[in-house]
Motif scaffolding. Structure first.
Motif, PDB file in Angstrom:
ATOM      1  N   GLN A  87       0.785  -1.131  -0.058  1.00 42.57           N
ATOM      2  CA  GLN A  87       0.030   0.043   0.007  1.00 42.57           C
ATOM      3  C   GLN A  87       0.724   1.202  -0.151  1.00 42.57           C
ATOM      4  N   HIS A  88       1.961   1.379   0.996  1.00 36.04           N
ATOM      5  CA  HIS A  88       2.771   2.326   1.023  1.00 36.04           C
ATOM      6  C   HIS A  88       3.515   2.393  -0.368  1.00 36.04           C
ATOM      7  N   ILE A  89       4.173   1.443  -1.070  1.00 41.94           N
ATOM      8  CA  ILE A  89       4.875   1.592  -2.402  1.00 41.94           C
ATOM      9  C   ILE A  89       3.819   2.220  -3.442  1.00 41.94           C
ATOM     10  N   ALA A  90       2.607   1.649  -3.431  1.00 49.01           N
ATOM     11  CA  ALA A  90       1.569   1.996  -4.281  1.00 49.01           C
ATOM     12  C   ALA A  90       1.311   3.483  -4.292  1.00 49.01           C
ATOM     13  N   LEU A  91       0.785   4.078  -2.902  1.00 48.24           N
ATOM     14  CA  LEU A  91       0.756   5.436  -2.847  1.00 48.24           C
ATOM     15  C   LEU A  91       1.891   6.175  -3.294  1.00 48.24           C
ATOM     16  N   TYR A  92       3.260   6.021  -3.089  1.00 51.69           N
ATOM     17  CA  TYR A  92       4.397   6.562  -3.204  1.00 51.69           C
ATOM     18  C   TYR A  92       4.311   6.581  -4.924  1.00 51.69           C
ATOM     19  N   ASN A  93       4.249   5.543  -5.383  1.00 53.36           N
ATOM     20  CA  ASN A  93       4.305   5.609  -7.025  1.00 53.36           C
ATOM     21  C   ASN A  93       3.206   6.397  -7.373  1.00 53.36           C
ATOM     22  N   ALA A  94       1.989   6.436  -7.001  1.00 50.17           N
ATOM     23  CA  ALA A  94       0.905   7.129  -7.716  1.00 50.17           C
ATOM     24  C   ALA A  94       0.916   8.460  -7.418  1.00 50.17           C
ATOM     25  N   LEU A  95       1.531   8.978  -6.391  1.00 51.88           N
ATOM     26  CA  LEU A  95       1.455  10.459  -5.840  1.00 51.88           C
ATOM     27  C   LEU A  95       2.879  11.011  -6.192  1.00 51.88           C
ATOM     28  N   ILE A  96       3.858  10.502  -5.653  1.00 53.13           N
ATOM     29  CA  ILE A  96       5.051  11.184  -5.810  1.00 53.13           C
ATOM     30  C   ILE A  96       5.313  10.938  -7.073  1.00 53.13           C
ATOM     31  N   GLN A  97       5.559   9.891  -7.751  1.00 52.43           N
ATOM     32  CA  GLN A  97       6.014   9.602  -9.183  1.00 52.43           C
ATOM     33  C   GLN A  97       5.110   9.846 -10.114  1.00 52.43           C
ATOM     34  N   ASN A  98       3.732  10.006  -9.796  1.00 51.22           N
ATOM     35  CA  ASN A  98       2.740  10.324 -10.616  1.00 51.22           C
ATOM     36  C   ASN A  98       2.737   9.386 -12.027  1.00 51.22           C
ATOM     37  N   ASP A  99       3.142   7.916 -11.798  1.00 55.49           N
ATOM     38  CA  ASP A  99       3.356   7.447 -12.978  1.00 55.49           C
ATOM     39  C   ASP A  99       2.434   6.067 -13.112  1.00 55.49           C
ATOM     40  N   THR A 100       1.561   5.769 -11.834  1.00 58.52           N
ATOM     41  CA  THR A 100       0.618   4.828 -12.024  1.00 58.52           C
ATOM     42  C   THR A 100      -0.591   4.949 -11.392  1.00 58.52           C
ATOM     43  N   LYS A 101      -1.660   4.957 -12.211  1.00 60.81           N
ATOM     44  CA  LYS A 101      -2.991   5.051 -11.992  1.00 60.81           C
ATOM     45  C   LYS A 101      -3.734   4.164 -11.011  1.00 60.81           C
ATOM     46  N   VAL A 102      -3.996   4.601  -9.650  1.00 59.37           N
ATOM     47  CA  VAL A 102      -4.720   3.810  -8.763  1.00 59.37           C
ATOM     48  C   VAL A 102      -6.137   3.810  -8.874  1.00 59.37           C
ATOM     49  N   ILE A 103      -6.850   2.414  -8.752  1.00 57.66           N
ATOM     50  CA  ILE A 103      -8.301   2.310  -8.867  1.00 57.66           C
ATOM     51  C   ILE A 103      -8.613   1.784  -7.496  1.00 57.66           C
ATOM     52  N   LEU A 104      -9.448   2.507  -7.030  1.00 60.72           N
ATOM     53  CA  LEU A 104     -10.040   2.284  -5.601  1.00 60.72           C
ATOM     54  C   LEU A 104     -11.369   1.648  -5.675  1.00 60.72           C
ATOM     55  N   LEU A 105     -11.332   0.398  -4.925  1.00 66.04           N
ATOM     56  CA  LEU A 105     -12.632  -0.454  -5.055  1.00 66.04           C
ATOM     57  C   LEU A 105     -12.951  -0.484  -3.464  1.00 66.04           C
ATOM     58  N   GLU A 106     -14.191   0.226  -3.232  1.00 69.27           N
ATOM     59  CA  GLU A 106     -14.886   0.401  -2.023  1.00 69.27           C
ATOM     60  C   GLU A 106     -15.437  -0.896  -1.678  1.00 69.27           C
ATOM     61  N   MET A 107     -14.928  -1.991  -0.830  1.00 66.23           N
ATOM     62  CA  MET A 107     -15.674  -3.372  -0.958  1.00 66.23           C
ATOM     63  C   MET A 107     -16.629  -3.060   0.147  1.00 66.23           C
ATOM     64  N   GLU A 108     -16.605  -2.108   1.085  1.00 59.82           N
ATOM     65  CA  GLU A 108     -17.778  -2.248   2.223  1.00 59.82           C
ATOM     66  C   GLU A 108     -17.730  -0.697   2.208  1.00 59.82           C
ATOM     67  N   THR A 109     -19.011  -0.170   2.836  1.00 59.29           N
ATOM     68  CA  THR A 109     -19.115   1.226   2.992  1.00 59.29           C
ATOM     69  C   THR A 109     -18.200   1.758   4.061  1.00 59.29           C
ATOM     70  N   ILE A 110     -17.489   2.477   3.598  1.00 61.62           N
ATOM     71  CA  ILE A 110     -16.283   3.174   4.498  1.00 61.62           C
ATOM     72  C   ILE A 110     -16.833   4.407   5.386  1.00 61.62           C
ATOM     73  N   GLY A 111     -17.881   5.085   4.729  1.00 62.18           N
ATOM     74  CA  GLY A 111     -18.524   5.929   5.374  1.00 62.18           C
ATOM     75  C   GLY A 111     -17.635   7.373   5.243  1.00 62.18           C
ATOM     76  N   THR A 112     -16.984   7.910   6.439  1.00 64.22           N
ATOM     77  CA  THR A 112     -16.111   8.959   6.458  1.00 64.22           C
ATOM     78  C   THR A 112     -14.777   8.522   6.110  1.00 64.22           C
ATOM     79  N   TYR A 113     -14.244   9.341   5.141  1.00 60.00           N
ATOM     80  CA  TYR A 113     -12.862   8.869   4.930  1.00 60.00           C
ATOM     81  C   TYR A 113     -11.673   9.473   5.880  1.00 60.00           C
TER      82      TYR A 113
END
Length: 162
Positions: A87-113
């Motif tokens: 998860q840590h590496i994924a977010l780093y790649n997505a946000l810092i390096q901006n090179d991988t798109k993240v698809i978020l699947l909400e498997m149960e209602t998270i409600g407030t984030y």
């Protein structure tokens, strides 16, 4: 583009009752729909990363070879105090390096984030999540359901074997 996978799947790996469904989803439903019916290739930890491999470097390498990162949001993942390495590496790649798109699947209602780590909240705010609704559990194998259509919309174009 030198990529081996269309998506790397990130999911909570602890065994709780909800994790049983999540594991079933990750190992059965997702491959059935995205690989068998839609022609994508997924990288799933526990299936495509082998015992004896250095998990950390294997995760990093597989993510770099993936066009997308699919992250399954569950209460367990959200409330987990331990920051999962993938998860840590994924977010780093997505946000810092901006090179991988993240698809978020909400498997149960998270409600407030509010409990999400800041980087995840940022992605949710930017693009939202794709919500798995209970009615999908009746026909989870239909690639034409609204849920799977939304997932496919965010996936790269499938490379059909010729």
């Amino acid at each position: 583009d030198g990529k081996m996978y269309d998506a790397y799947v990130i999911y909570p790996k602890n065994h709780t009752s909800e994790a049983n469904f999540v594991e079933y989803f990750v190992y059965q439903i997702m491959p059935d729909i995205l690989e068998n019916k839609c022609g994508y290739t997924l990288c799933i930890y526990g299936r495509d990363i082998y015992p004896g491999e250095d998990a950390a470097s294997a995760i990093e390498t597989r993510m770099q070879k993936s066009r997308r990162l699919i992250m399954l949001l569950t209460h367990q993942l959200v409330n987990s105090k331990e920051d999962a390495y993938d998860q840590h590496i994924a977010l780093y790649n997505a946000l810092i390096q901006n090179d991988t798109k993240v698809i978020l699947l909400e498997m149960e209602t998270i409600g407030t984030y509010g409990k999400l780590q800041e980087s995840l909240r940022f992605i949710v705010k930017q693009q939202g999540t794709i919500k798995w609704k209970e009615e999908h559990t009746v026909h989870p194998q239909s690639p034409n359901s609204k849920f799977w259509k939304q997932v496919r919309y965010h996936m790269p174009l499938a490379h059909r074997p010729s």
